[in-house]
Design a protein around this motif. Structure first.
Motif, PDB file in Angstrom:
ATOM      1  N   LEU A 359       0.355  -1.015  -0.615  1.00 21.52           N
ATOM      2  CA  LEU A 359       0.256  -0.185  -0.015  1.00 21.52           C
ATOM      3  C   LEU A 359       0.251   1.349   0.140  1.00 21.52           C
ATOM      4  O   LEU A 359       0.920   2.388  -0.882  1.00 21.52           O
ATOM      5  N   VAL A 360       1.601   0.988   0.531  1.00 16.85           N
ATOM      6  CA  VAL A 360       2.795   2.223   1.002  1.00 16.85           C
ATOM      7  C   VAL A 360       3.454   3.096  -0.715  1.00 16.85           C
ATOM      8  O   VAL A 360       3.471   3.774  -1.400  1.00 16.85           O
ATOM      9  N   ALA A 361       4.064   1.707  -0.672  1.00 19.52           N
ATOM     10  CA  ALA A 361       4.959   1.634  -2.296  1.00 19.52           C
ATOM     11  C   ALA A 361       4.287   2.002  -2.766  1.00 19.52           C
ATOM     12  O   ALA A 361       4.065   2.770  -3.888  1.00 19.52           O
ATOM     13  N   GLY A 362       2.414   1.473  -3.222  1.00 21.05           N
ATOM     14  CA  GLY A 362       1.190   1.749  -4.391  1.00 21.05           C
ATOM     15  C   GLY A 362       1.161   3.271  -3.997  1.00 21.05           C
ATOM     16  O   GLY A 362       1.383   4.290  -5.736  1.00 21.05           O
ATOM     17  N   GLY A 363       1.070   4.202  -3.144  1.00 14.32           N
ATOM     18  CA  GLY A 363       1.011   5.187  -2.520  1.00 14.32           C
ATOM     19  C   GLY A 363       1.588   5.744  -3.414  1.00 14.32           C
ATOM     20  O   GLY A 363       1.302   7.811  -4.297  1.00 14.32           O
ATOM     21  N   LEU A 364       3.598   5.892  -2.952  1.00 17.83           N
ATOM     22  CA  LEU A 364       4.178   6.547  -3.425  1.00 17.83           C
ATOM     23  C   LEU A 364       4.427   6.336  -4.943  1.00 17.83           C
ATOM     24  O   LEU A 364       4.618   7.596  -5.728  1.00 17.83           O
ATOM     25  N   PHE A 365       3.741   5.713  -6.063  1.00 21.56           N
ATOM     26  CA  PHE A 365       3.890   5.055  -7.100  1.00 21.56           C
ATOM     27  C   PHE A 365       2.716   6.086  -8.092  1.00 21.56           C
ATOM     28  O   PHE A 365       3.027   6.779  -8.987  1.00 21.56           O
ATOM     29  N   LEU A 366       2.200   5.440  -6.784  1.00 15.91           N
ATOM     30  CA  LEU A 366       1.129   7.088  -7.485  1.00 15.91           C
ATOM     31  C   LEU A 366       0.844   8.063  -7.589  1.00 15.91           C
ATOM     32  O   LEU A 366       0.931   8.433  -9.142  1.00 15.91           O
ATOM     33  N   GLY A 371       2.172  13.191 -10.598  1.00 15.32           N
ATOM     34  CA  GLY A 371       3.090  14.031 -10.801  1.00 15.32           C
ATOM     35  C   GLY A 371       3.721  14.393 -11.830  1.00 15.32           C
ATOM     36  O   GLY A 371       4.351  15.572 -12.990  1.00 15.32           O
ATOM     37  N   LEU A 372       4.911  13.739 -11.985  1.00 16.01           N
ATOM     38  CA  LEU A 372       5.308  13.299 -13.787  1.00 16.01           C
ATOM     39  C   LEU A 372       5.089  13.383 -14.980  1.00 16.01           C
ATOM     40  O   LEU A 372       4.943  14.291 -15.723  1.00 16.01           O
ATOM     41  N   LEU A 373       3.579  13.037 -14.799  1.00 21.04           N
ATOM     42  CA  LEU A 373       2.538  13.581 -16.336  1.00 21.04           C
ATOM     43  C   LEU A 373       1.738  14.676 -16.081  1.00 21.04           C
ATOM     44  O   LEU A 373       1.427  15.267 -17.481  1.00 21.04           O
ATOM     45  N   GLY A 374       1.699  15.431 -15.129  1.00 20.02           N
ATOM     46  CA  GLY A 374       1.223  16.748 -15.043  1.00 20.02           C
ATOM     47  C   GLY A 374       2.326  17.729 -15.827  1.00 20.02           C
ATOM     48  O   GLY A 374       2.262  19.010 -15.782  1.00 20.02           O
ATOM     49  N   PHE A 500      -3.239  16.161 -14.526  1.00 22.22           N
ATOM     50  CA  PHE A 500      -2.930  15.093 -13.799  1.00 22.22           C
ATOM     51  C   PHE A 500      -1.701  16.080 -12.166  1.00 22.22           C
ATOM     52  O   PHE A 500      -1.706  15.112 -11.675  1.00 22.22           O
ATOM     53  N   LEU A 501      -1.209  17.030 -12.378  1.00 23.96           N
ATOM     54  CA  LEU A 501      -0.971  18.201 -11.632  1.00 23.96           C
ATOM     55  C   LEU A 501      -1.775  18.522 -10.306  1.00 23.96           C
ATOM     56  O   LEU A 501      -1.072  18.261  -9.528  1.00 23.96           O
ATOM     57  N   TYR A 502      -2.754  18.438 -10.650  1.00 30.88           N
ATOM     58  CA  TYR A 502      -3.715  18.674  -9.989  1.00 30.88           C
ATOM     59  C   TYR A 502      -4.073  17.116  -8.992  1.00 30.88           C
ATOM     60  O   TYR A 502      -4.911  17.201  -7.581  1.00 30.88           O
ATOM     61  N   ALA A 503      -4.226  16.348  -9.455  1.00 32.56           N
ATOM     62  CA  ALA A 503      -5.033  14.559  -9.044  1.00 32.56           C
ATOM     63  C   ALA A 503      -3.369  14.362  -8.056  1.00 32.56           C
ATOM     64  O   ALA A 503      -3.731  13.864  -7.270  1.00 32.56           O
ATOM     65  N   ALA A 504      -1.958  14.855  -8.693  1.00 29.95           N
ATOM     66  CA  ALA A 504      -0.477  14.320  -7.186  1.00 29.95           C
ATOM     67  C   ALA A 504      -0.966  14.563  -6.433  1.00 29.95           C
ATOM     68  O   ALA A 504      -1.100  13.313  -5.034  1.00 29.95           O
ATOM     69  N   PRO A 505      -1.336  16.404  -5.669  1.00 31.28           N
ATOM     70  CA  PRO A 505      -1.244  15.609  -4.283  1.00 31.28           C
ATOM     71  C   PRO A 505      -2.505  15.512  -3.590  1.00 31.28           C
ATOM     72  O   PRO A 505      -2.380  15.139  -2.522  1.00 31.28           O
ATOM     73  N   ILE A 506      -2.944  14.923  -4.216  1.00 30.11           N
ATOM     74  CA  ILE A 506      -4.805  13.303  -3.780  1.00 30.11           C
ATOM     75  C   ILE A 506      -4.610  12.307  -4.124  1.00 30.11           C
ATOM     76  O   ILE A 506      -4.772  11.977  -2.849  1.00 30.11           O
ATOM     77  N   ALA A 507      -3.552  12.430  -4.436  1.00 31.77           N
ATOM     78  CA  ALA A 507      -2.958  11.279  -4.744  1.00 31.77           C
ATOM     79  C   ALA A 507      -1.409  10.718  -3.328  1.00 31.77           C
ATOM     80  O   ALA A 507      -1.124   9.574  -2.906  1.00 31.77           O
ATOM     81  N   PHE A 508      -0.856  11.713  -3.275  1.00 35.94           N
ATOM     82  CA  PHE A 508      -0.009  12.540  -1.721  1.00 35.94           C
ATOM     83  C   PHE A 508      -0.249  11.553  -0.619  1.00 35.94           C
ATOM     84  O   PHE A 508      -0.421  11.688   0.077  1.00 35.94           O
ATOM     85  N   LEU A 509      -1.523  12.335  -0.881  1.00 37.01           N
ATOM     86  CA  LEU A 509      -2.616  12.057   0.977  1.00 37.01           C
ATOM     87  C   LEU A 509      -3.331  10.315   1.042  1.00 37.01           C
ATOM     88  O   LEU A 509      -2.711  10.628   1.516  1.00 37.01           O
ATOM     89  N   ALA A 510      -3.328  10.087  -0.232  1.00 32.65           N
ATOM     90  CA  ALA A 510      -3.770   8.696  -0.058  1.00 32.65           C
ATOM     91  C   ALA A 510      -2.355   7.468   0.798  1.00 32.65           C
ATOM     92  O   ALA A 510      -2.373   7.004   1.562  1.00 32.65           O
ATOM     93  N   PHE A 511      -1.401   8.831  -0.172  1.00 31.06           N
ATOM     94  CA  PHE A 511       0.403   7.983   0.685  1.00 31.06           C
ATOM     95  C   PHE A 511       0.456   7.670   1.775  1.00 31.06           C
ATOM     96  O   PHE A 511       0.156   7.004   2.051  1.00 31.06           O
ATOM     97  N   ILE A 512      -0.444   9.241   2.654  1.00 34.11           N
ATOM     98  CA  ILE A 512       0.121   9.825   3.638  1.00 34.11           C
ATOM     99  C   ILE A 512      -1.222   8.800   4.290  1.00 34.11           C
ATOM    100  O   ILE A 512      -0.379   8.154   5.860  1.00 34.11           O
ATOM    101  N   VAL A 513      -2.736   9.094   3.999  1.00 37.33           N
ATOM    102  CA  VAL A 513      -3.249   7.970   4.787  1.00 37.33           C
ATOM    103  C   VAL A 513      -2.372   6.269   5.121  1.00 37.33           C
ATOM    104  O   VAL A 513      -2.924   5.557   5.979  1.00 37.33           O
TER     105      VAL A 513
END
Length: 838
Positions: A359-366, A371-374, A500-513
């Motif tokens: 789960l943690v690794a998936g959050g990092l990759f996501l 972020g790169l796609l942005g 994609f750039l706007y979605a990256a911080p949301i994915a980062f929140l998933a990683f934190i959770v």
């Protein structure tokens, strides 16, 4: 006031409803795969229906005369319907036949697909897609629920890999197939909407033949009010997100009205769920930290996942000028990453039992992928885009199935459907919000980039460009002049990259959770097996002696020298382990660790490997670090039994192949609880008092009555906090919290206070009144007790707590009087009623 119970129940555990065939015996790999075949076909049809249109949507919307708003709503309508109905499907799976429900979902999906194929305008297509979404919501929720019912969490990783592989194949095959169909003149885009129908029909037939699950027989009540309010709240929220920044500003009276209305509807939904007997989403599940965090992470993952998959087709077709077919081919890196991560993580989780790292690794990759796609533009080298899409796919594959797995591992069988659909619901909700909000943002960002760069065109070209952007419809890039086409492709490339750039911080929140989700060892029994074992939980009194050693290939019943013991599967297998002699054999090693609470090793634990027929094949004693190793004679299914002093025995099915198997065993500690019930005033023992033990969720663990000396005893309780409630005639009931220790016997003393009483006579015209009804109400307005007077007009209430009460007498015009009750109570509280008209 007191509750009586037959004497024979003392120290026994309650039986839970629901039973599995064959007394909850685990299904073989072949049986599981046969049952999964129809489920996977249905899932394939549902996923194909959503992905096959992604590359065809620009052509579909263009032919039907729709614009960017219609493009977004064709996707959003399906997601909205799926989101709103997923909790209802999940709750019904806890109440009705899962097989019938998944077949109904397939029929609904087929109807929606046929209507969508014949759509004549965007509105008809959007409505049909909503019908498809209802069916797809049932399929996505029920597939996870049925898998969890059949398969233990520890084994579920490998089968979740099959589900992930189906998801990946359908996701990559759908756009490719949709592109080919759309680009083929003699077929056309309508066949994209029909292509899932034959798969769904085949799935119906296969499920009828292969899926055999027990049907729960109990009185049910579907929470239709909860379904209405959650649908209304989600729909209103999505309508606001969709039209914000298009029809009105983000900060406007429409925003305040719609968001406020959604909040009010959500609060009403919460109130309805708190009072419903069969809530769609049991609010008590949110007391579990893992379930709450997994649901929150799924919400964020849904935003990121759908943002990545929905808008790639527009990027490749409108920003890079590719055909629908090539658009599908170019998304293969993302689907490849999803395929690899879901299957590999599932296999490794089954072998190791460890899931949080994925789960943690998936959050990092996501987060990294988005972020790169942005940073992409319309002319970014494709190899870069491919690598970044692969990162996105790896992240989604690691998180999507494992968030459901972590939730299913935390709940009881009766809550499996609700908990599974809850995680799926939040993921779909995030996807729906993400598609709607990011679609609206994308439209404004494309217009912004186009306006900023239109100065690079000549005045004549600017006029033509204005016409190309007018009307709100998607442009046909193939008919535009070169300069205008390049200008518009650059605007689309930058605008889509922004989402994609706007979605990256949301994915980062998933990683934190996910970092805060506590890893709990995976259970080794499926929900049906758990339900069956719960249906035959042994009595508190343990067996004092085991039966003689059984003959080969037989599983005996245990008969104790003391109290009778329930003939459960775990105890029968434990008897075999204890009585059969060692049979040293060579073969495939089965090794791992025996652990207890907080993953602490359990040294000296006895580990026995037996055949499904009950013959012992190997035996080992765990080392100081909890490690063990036994040899299986060859490939096949075996039963592994572990037991140790102070722990409940554990029996698990182990699938052995040609290579060594790593299998960790988690043992739950057993503890005793004993005590005495006494009168607080005289300290005399209270015999016949009802003693009830409940856990922190309110579920009854054990009940019994105190003996002649006021004593009571419960054995084999799981360590942890419990609540002891005691009531007895002539005494006020009491409850107190108790912490059951991890080993040994916990002793407590319980004092019961004598209850107060209120008694008196009801009279009319000075004479005793027969058949008058007297009601006692406490200070909070609750009816405490009622009584009806006899020939002497007398009434009495006993076992009362001290405090303020109101006595209401009826029979003639009612009379209400207040009184204070303290000590022994009130004697002689007489009530005079008057005749009507007096």
């Amino acid at each position: 006031m007191a509750t009586t119970t037959p004497a024979g129940v003392r120290g026994s555990h309650p039986k839970h409803s629901g039973a599995a065939p064959e007394a909850g015996a685990p299904m073989s790999h072949r049986q599981i795969m046969e049952a999964l075949s129809g489920l996977l076909l249905g899932m394939f049809a549902a996923i194909v229906s959503s992905t096959i249109v992604t590359n065809a949507l620009p052509k579909i919307i263009g032919d039907l005369g729709g614009g960017q708003s219609a493009y977004t709503w064709v996707v959003t309508a399906s997601l909205l319907a799926m989101t709103a109905t997923t909790p209802l499907w999940g709750k019904m799976a806890d109440l009705f036949s899962k097989k019938a429900l998944v077949q109904i979902a397939l029929v609904v999906y087929i109807v929606g697909s046929v209507v969508a194929g014949f759509a004549q305008n965007p509105g008809m297509l959007i409505s049909a897609r909503a019908i498809q979404g209802i069916g797809a919501g049932g399929l996505s929720a029920l597939a996870q629920i049925i898998m969890a019912a059949m398969i233990a969490p520890r084994e579920r990783g490998r089968y979740s890999g099959y589900l992930g592989a189906t998801f990946a194949v359908a996701t990559v095959g759908g756009p490719l197939l949709g592109g080919v169909i759309t680009d083929t003149d003699w077929l056309g885009w309508r066949y994209c909407l029909f292509v899932g129908v034959p798969f769904a029909l085949i799935a119906l037939i296969v499920l009828q033949k292969t899926l055999h699950l027990p049907v729960i027989k109990r009185k049910v009540k579907v929470d239709w009010a909860g379904a209405f309010f959650i649908t209304a709240a989600v729909s209103l929220l999505l309508l606001w997100v969709t039209f914000a920044d298009d029809k009105y500003d983000w900060l406007s009276w429409q925003t305040y009205t719609m968001v406020g209305g959604a909040i009010v509807l959500a609060l009403i939904f919460t109130l309805v769920e708190s009072k419903a007997s069969e809530p769609i989403i049991p609010l008590r599940l949110f007391k579990n930290r893992t379930i709450t965090l997994a649901s929150l992470a799924s919400l964020f993952v849904g935003v990121a996942m759908f943002a990545g998959t929905v808008y790639f087709s527009q990027y490749f077709q409108l920003a890079r000028g590719k055909t629908p077919t090539m658009s599908g081919v170019m998304t293969i890196p993302m689907i490849g990453g999803l395929f690899i991560s879901s299957t590999v993580s599932g296999q490794i989780i089954t072998r190791t039992g460890k899931w949080k790292a994925w789960l943690v690794a998936g959050g990092l990759f996501l987060t990294a992928g988005l972020g790169l796609l942005g940073t992409i533009e319309y002319d970014t080298p494709y190899w870069r885009v491919a690598i970044w899409m692969a990162l996105l796919g790896l992240g989604v594959g690691m998180m999507m199935q494992n968030l459901v797995l972590s939730t299913q591992n935390q709940v009881a069988p009766q809550d499996l459907g609700s908990a599974s659909s809850m995680v799926t619901f939040f993921r779909s909700l995030g996807g729906t919000i993400g598609v709607s909000a990011l679609g609206s943002v994308m439209t404004s960002r494309i217009s912004h980039h186009a306006t900023d760069t239109i100065g690079s065109l000549s005045p004549q070209e600017q006029q033509a460009a204005g016409k190309a952007m007018a009307g709100g419809s998607l442009p046909d890039m193939s008919v535009l002049p070169g300069p205008i086409r390049n200008w518009l492709e650059a605007a689309y490339g930058s605008g889509i990259a922004d989402i994609f750039l706007y979605a990256a911080p949301i994915a980062f929140l998933a990683f934190i959770v996910t970092i805060f989700i506590k890893e709990v060892p995976l259970r080794t029994t499926g929900a049906l097996e758990q339900a069956a074992q719960g249906d035959s939980t042994p009595a508190a009194a343990p067996a004092q002696a085991a039966a003689p050693a059984p003959a080969p290939e037989q599983v005996p019943s245990l008969v104790g020298a003391g109290a009778p013991v329930a003939d459960t599967r775990t105890q029968r297998l434990a008897a075999v382990a204890a009585t059969a002699g060692d049979v040293p054999v060579g073969g495939t090693p089965v090794r791992g660790f025996v652990r207890g609470a907080e993953s602490a090793p359990v040294p000296r634990a006895a580990v026995t490997l037996i055949s499904l027929g009950g013959r012992q094949l190997g035996r080992a004693v765990a080392q100081g670090d909890g490690s063990y190793s036994v040899d299986a004679p060859g490939a096949g299914s075996y039963v592994l039994i572990a037991s140790a002093d102070g722990y409940q025995p554990q029996a698990s099915t182990v699938l052995v192949g040609e290579e060594s198997v790593t299998y960790d065993i988690l043992l739950s500690g057993t503890s005793g609880l004993t005590g005495v019930v006494r009168a607080s005033e005289t300290k005399a023992p209270v015999a016949g008092a009802m003693v009830i033990v409940t856990d922190v969720r309110g579920d009854v663990l054990a009940t019994g009555q105190s003996g002649p000396g006021g004593e009571f005893t419960f054995a084999e309780l799981v360590p942890g906090p419990v609540t002891i409630a005691v009531n007895a005639p002539g005494h006020r009931p009491t409850a107190l919290p108790v912490e059951v220790t991890g080993s040994g016997v916990t002793r407590i003393e319980i004092d019961l206070h004598s209850g107060s009483q209120v008694q008196g006579t009801v009279r009319a015209a000075g004479r005793a009144l027969n058949d008058a009804r007297v009601t006692l109400v406490d200070a909070a307005g609750n009816v405490v007790a009622t009584a009806t007077t006899g020939d002497d007009g007398a009434y009495a209430f006993t076992d009362l707590d001290g405090g303020e009460y109101t006595v209401i007498a009826t029979g003639y015009p009612p009379v209400a009087t207040g009184l204070s009750v303290n000590g022994s109570g009130v004697d002689g509280h007489d009530i005079e009623l008057g005749h009507p008209g007096e």
